[in-house]
Design a protein around this motif. Structure first.
Motif, PDB file in Angstrom:
ATOM      1  N   PHE A  20       0.820  -1.150  -0.044  1.00  0.00           N
ATOM      2  CA  PHE A  20      -0.174   0.137  -0.025  1.00  0.00           C
ATOM      3  C   PHE A  20       0.834   1.378  -0.085  1.00  0.00           C
ATOM      4  CE2 PHE A  20      -3.185  -3.087   1.930  1.00  0.00           C
ATOM      5  CZ  PHE A  20      -4.294  -3.144   0.779  1.00  0.00           C
ATOM      6  N   GLY A  21       2.109   1.363   0.514  1.00  0.00           N
ATOM      7  CA  GLY A  21       2.904   2.213   0.336  1.00  0.00           C
ATOM      8  C   GLY A  21       3.228   2.652  -1.041  1.00  0.00           C
ATOM      9  N   SER A  22       3.621   1.463  -1.797  1.00  0.00           N
ATOM     10  CA  SER A  22       4.058   1.685  -3.093  1.00  0.00           C
ATOM     11  C   SER A  22       2.771   2.336  -4.094  1.00  0.00           C
ATOM     12  CB  SER A  22       4.254   0.381  -3.671  1.00  0.00           C
ATOM     13  OG  SER A  22       5.444  -0.241  -3.138  1.00  0.00           O
ATOM     14  N   VAL A  23       1.499   1.867  -3.623  1.00  0.00           N
ATOM     15  CA  VAL A  23       0.254   2.539  -4.392  1.00  0.00           C
ATOM     16  C   VAL A  23       0.283   3.921  -3.953  1.00  0.00           C
ATOM     17  CG1 VAL A  23      -1.978   2.247  -4.824  1.00  0.00           C
ATOM     18  CG2 VAL A  23      -0.750   0.050  -4.561  1.00  0.00           C
ATOM     19  N   THR A  24       0.386   4.209  -2.799  1.00  0.00           N
ATOM     20  CA  THR A  24       0.135   5.504  -2.191  1.00  0.00           C
ATOM     21  C   THR A  24       0.987   6.324  -2.790  1.00  0.00           C
ATOM     22  OG1 THR A  24      -0.938   4.760  -0.227  1.00  0.00           O
ATOM     23  CG2 THR A  24       0.013   6.978  -0.105  1.00  0.00           C
ATOM     24  N   GLY A  25       2.188   6.060  -3.013  1.00  0.00           N
ATOM     25  CA  GLY A  25       3.449   6.765  -3.644  1.00  0.00           C
ATOM     26  C   GLY A  25       3.108   7.054  -5.028  1.00  0.00           C
ATOM     27  N   PHE A  26       2.728   6.067  -5.504  1.00  0.00           N
ATOM     28  CA  PHE A  26       2.473   6.511  -7.104  1.00  0.00           C
ATOM     29  C   PHE A  26       1.155   7.448  -7.214  1.00  0.00           C
ATOM     30  CE2 PHE A  26      -0.549   5.406 -10.534  1.00  0.00           C
ATOM     31  CZ  PHE A  26       0.112   5.412 -11.596  1.00  0.00           C
ATOM     32  N   VAL A  27       0.329   7.377  -6.424  1.00  0.00           N
ATOM     33  CA  VAL A  27      -0.906   8.171  -6.186  1.00  0.00           C
ATOM     34  C   VAL A  27      -0.514   9.735  -5.990  1.00  0.00           C
ATOM     35  CG1 VAL A  27      -2.985   8.983  -5.300  1.00  0.00           C
ATOM     36  CG2 VAL A  27      -2.510   6.763  -6.071  1.00  0.00           C
ATOM     37  N   LEU A  28       0.413   9.894  -4.857  1.00  0.00           N
ATOM     38  CA  LEU A  28       0.884  11.108  -4.326  1.00  0.00           C
ATOM     39  C   LEU A  28       1.635  11.729  -5.418  1.00  0.00           C
ATOM     40  CD1 LEU A  28       1.814  10.426  -0.682  1.00  0.00           C
ATOM     41  CD2 LEU A  28      -0.255  11.794  -1.494  1.00  0.00           C
ATOM     42  N   GLU A  29       2.734  10.858  -6.271  1.00  0.00           N
ATOM     43  CA  GLU A  29       3.320  11.452  -7.246  1.00  0.00           C
ATOM     44  C   GLU A  29       2.725  12.026  -8.360  1.00  0.00           C
ATOM     45  OE1 GLU A  29       6.557  12.063  -7.891  1.00  0.00           O
ATOM     46  OE2 GLU A  29       7.767  10.887  -6.072  1.00  0.00           O
ATOM     47  N   GLY A  30       1.481  11.325  -8.670  1.00  0.00           N
ATOM     48  CA  GLY A  30       0.650  11.867  -9.765  1.00  0.00           C
ATOM     49  C   GLY A  30       0.075  13.184  -9.459  1.00  0.00           C
ATOM     50  N   ALA A  45       6.963   2.019 -10.878  1.00  0.00           N
ATOM     51  CA  ALA A  45       8.334   1.722 -10.945  1.00  0.00           C
ATOM     52  C   ALA A  45       8.295  -0.001 -11.522  1.00  0.00           C
ATOM     53  CB  ALA A  45       8.969   1.775  -9.767  1.00  0.00           C
ATOM     54  N   THR A  46       7.358  -0.345 -11.951  1.00  0.00           N
ATOM     55  CA  THR A  46       7.160  -1.529 -12.272  1.00  0.00           C
ATOM     56  C   THR A  46       6.265  -1.949 -13.572  1.00  0.00           C
ATOM     57  OG1 THR A  46       5.028  -2.225 -11.043  1.00  0.00           O
ATOM     58  CG2 THR A  46       7.029  -2.608  -9.916  1.00  0.00           C
ATOM     59  N   VAL A  47       6.623  -2.940 -14.140  1.00  0.00           N
ATOM     60  CA  VAL A  47       5.905  -3.135 -15.562  1.00  0.00           C
ATOM     61  C   VAL A  47       4.314  -3.500 -15.506  1.00  0.00           C
ATOM     62  CG1 VAL A  47       8.015  -3.867 -16.904  1.00  0.00           C
ATOM     63  CG2 VAL A  47       6.394  -5.677 -15.643  1.00  0.00           C
ATOM     64  N   TRP A  48       3.772  -4.019 -14.342  1.00  0.00           N
ATOM     65  CA  TRP A  48       2.523  -4.083 -14.115  1.00  0.00           C
ATOM     66  C   TRP A  48       2.034  -3.468 -12.908  1.00  0.00           C
ATOM     67  CZ3 TRP A  48       4.490  -9.479 -14.850  1.00  0.00           C
ATOM     68  CH2 TRP A  48       4.542 -10.047 -16.094  1.00  0.00           C
ATOM     69  N   GLY A  49       0.994  -2.755 -12.934  1.00  0.00           N
ATOM     70  CA  GLY A  49       0.623  -2.164 -11.662  1.00  0.00           C
ATOM     71  C   GLY A  49       0.876  -0.829 -11.278  1.00  0.00           C
ATOM     72  N   PRO A  50       0.200  -0.143 -10.364  1.00  0.00           N
ATOM     73  CA  PRO A  50       0.581   1.284  -9.957  1.00  0.00           C
ATOM     74  C   PRO A  50       1.429   1.292  -8.676  1.00  0.00           C
ATOM     75  CG  PRO A  50      -1.520   0.727  -9.008  1.00  0.00           C
ATOM     76  CD  PRO A  50      -1.033  -0.459  -9.904  1.00  0.00           C
ATOM     77  N   VAL A  57       9.188   0.584  -0.122  1.00  0.00           N
ATOM     78  CA  VAL A  57      10.386   0.401   0.944  1.00  0.00           C
ATOM     79  C   VAL A  57      10.580   1.472   1.979  1.00  0.00           C
ATOM     80  CG1 VAL A  57      12.916   0.246   1.150  1.00  0.00           C
ATOM     81  CG2 VAL A  57      11.699  -0.531  -0.904  1.00  0.00           C
ATOM     82  N   GLY A  58      10.266   2.681   1.695  1.00  0.00           N
ATOM     83  CA  GLY A  58      10.271   3.923   2.702  1.00  0.00           C
ATOM     84  C   GLY A  58       9.095   3.606   3.715  1.00  0.00           C
ATOM     85  N   ALA A  59       8.023   2.962   3.284  1.00  0.00           N
ATOM     86  CA  ALA A  59       7.013   2.803   4.401  1.00  0.00           C
ATOM     87  C   ALA A  59       7.383   1.531   5.507  1.00  0.00           C
ATOM     88  CB  ALA A  59       5.620   2.189   3.717  1.00  0.00           C
ATOM     89  N   VAL A  60       8.027   0.769   4.993  1.00  0.00           N
ATOM     90  CA  VAL A  60       8.455  -0.456   5.732  1.00  0.00           C
ATOM     91  C   VAL A  60       9.675   0.091   6.775  1.00  0.00           C
ATOM     92  CG1 VAL A  60       9.795  -2.591   5.740  1.00  0.00           C
ATOM     93  CG2 VAL A  60       7.941  -2.365   4.106  1.00  0.00           C
ATOM     94  N   VAL A  61      10.476   0.712   6.197  1.00  0.00           N
ATOM     95  CA  VAL A  61      11.602   1.179   6.795  1.00  0.00           C
ATOM     96  C   VAL A  61      11.031   2.418   8.021  1.00  0.00           C
ATOM     97  CG1 VAL A  61      13.815   2.998   7.060  1.00  0.00           C
ATOM     98  CG2 VAL A  61      13.249   1.083   5.266  1.00  0.00           C
ATOM     99  N   ILE A  62      10.023   3.130   7.723  1.00  0.00           N
ATOM    100  CA  ILE A  62       9.674   4.207   8.756  1.00  0.00           C
ATOM    101  C   ILE A  62       9.040   3.272   9.548  1.00  0.00           C
ATOM    102  CG2 ILE A  62       7.617   5.820   8.894  1.00  0.00           C
ATOM    103  CD1 ILE A  62       8.830   7.201   6.409  1.00  0.00           C
TER     104      ILE A  62
END
Length: 223
Positions: A20-30, A45-50, A57-62
Motif C-alpha cells: 500500500f505504500g507503493s500504491v500511495t506513493g504512485f498516487v501522491l507522485e501523480g 516502477a514496475t511493468v504491471w500495476g501502480p 520500501v520507505g513505508a517499511v523502513v519508517i
C-alpha cells in the motif's frame, strides 16, 4: 509472540505496508505532478500495476523505525525519519544507477542536494511523512495487529506476494534488457527475444517516463 512487551513484527504487516505504500506513493507522485505541471504523469516502477517502490520500501523502513522511537519527541522523530527516508532514496538511486545505468530522479538542479540523489526539501518531506505516520497510522496498525489474522487475509498476502515477486523479476529483466537495447546489444536468448517483443522501447518509455539512461552513469552492462 511478543518482544519487549510488543507483538513480534510479522511478514504480512511488512508486506502490506510495502504494497500500500507503493500504491500511495504512485498516487501522491501523480497528484504532485498535477499541482506542479497541470497534468498527471505515470510514476510506476514496475511493468504491471501502480507501484512506486521507493515509497513502499520507505513505508517499511519508517514503520520499523517507528517501532523503536515511538516514544521519542517530535524533533527526534523528525530527524530520524528524515535521515531514514533519505537513506532509502539515496540507496535506491545508487542501485538503479549501478545495475541499470539509469536514474528515475535527479535533484542536481536543486540547492542542497547530494550527488543529485537526495535534496534538502525531500529530506524534510520524509521527516514530515514519518512523523505523520507515527502519529496517525502507526497506532491504527498496531491496533489492527492485535486481532487474529483471517484466512482470507493470509491467502491474499500469499497471492499478492507471489504476484509482486513475479512483477519485480519481470520488471528487473525488462529494464535490464531495455538498457542493453539502448546500447546496441542484440538479444542472446529466447528470453531476451521475448522481452524485446512484449516490453519494447515504446512500452517501456510509457511506463517509466522518468527513467533516463546516460553513458556518464555507466551502462549496467558490459560490452
Amino acid at each position: 509472540m511478543k518482544r519487549n512487551g510488543k507483538p513480534k513484527i510479522e511478514y504480512s504487516t511488512l508486506f502490506w505496508l510495502f504494497f500500500f505504500g507503493s500504491v500511495t506513493g504512485f498516487v501522491l507522485e501523480g497528484i504532485w505532478r498535477i499541482i506542479l505541471l497541470g497534468h498527471w504523469e505515470n510514476h510506476a516502477a514496475t511493468v504491471w500495476g501502480p507501484f512506486c517502490l521507493v515509497y513502499g520500501v520507505g513505508a517499511v523502513v519508517i514503520y520499523v523505525v517507528t517501532y523503536a522511537i515511538a516514544e521519542k519527541s517530535f524533533f527526534v522523530q523528525f530527524l530520524v525519519f528524515a535521515a531514514a527516508g533519505s537513506a532509502v532514496e539515496y540507496v535506491a538511486s545508487y542501485l538503479q544507477e549501478l545495475i541499470f545505468g539509469s536514474r528515475s530522479w535527479d535533484y542536481s538542479g536543486d540547492p542542497f542536494n547530494l550527488n543529485g540523489r537526495i535534496t534538502l526539501h525531500m529530506t524534510a518531506i520524509w521527516g514530515l511523512l514519518g512523523v505523520a505516520f507515527a502519529k496517525l497510522a502507526f497506532p491504527l496498525i498496531e491496533k489492527a495487529r492485535q486481532r487474529p489474522e483471517k484466512k482470507f487475509g493470509r491467502l491474499a498476502c500469499v497471492a499478492l506476494s507471489a504476484y509482486m515477486a513475479i512483477n519485480l523479476l519481470v520488471t528487473g529483466a525488462s529494464v535490464y534488457r531495455w538498457s542493453e537495447r539502448i546500447h546496441g546489444i542484440a538479444p542472446q536468448s529466447r528470453t531476451e527475444r521475448l522481452l524485446d517483443q512484449y516490453f519494447d522501447d515504446d512500452r517501456m518509455m510509457r511506463v517509466f517516463s522518468d527513467m533516463v539512461f546516460d553513458p556518464s552513469l555507466g551502462t549496467g552492462t558490459e560490452e
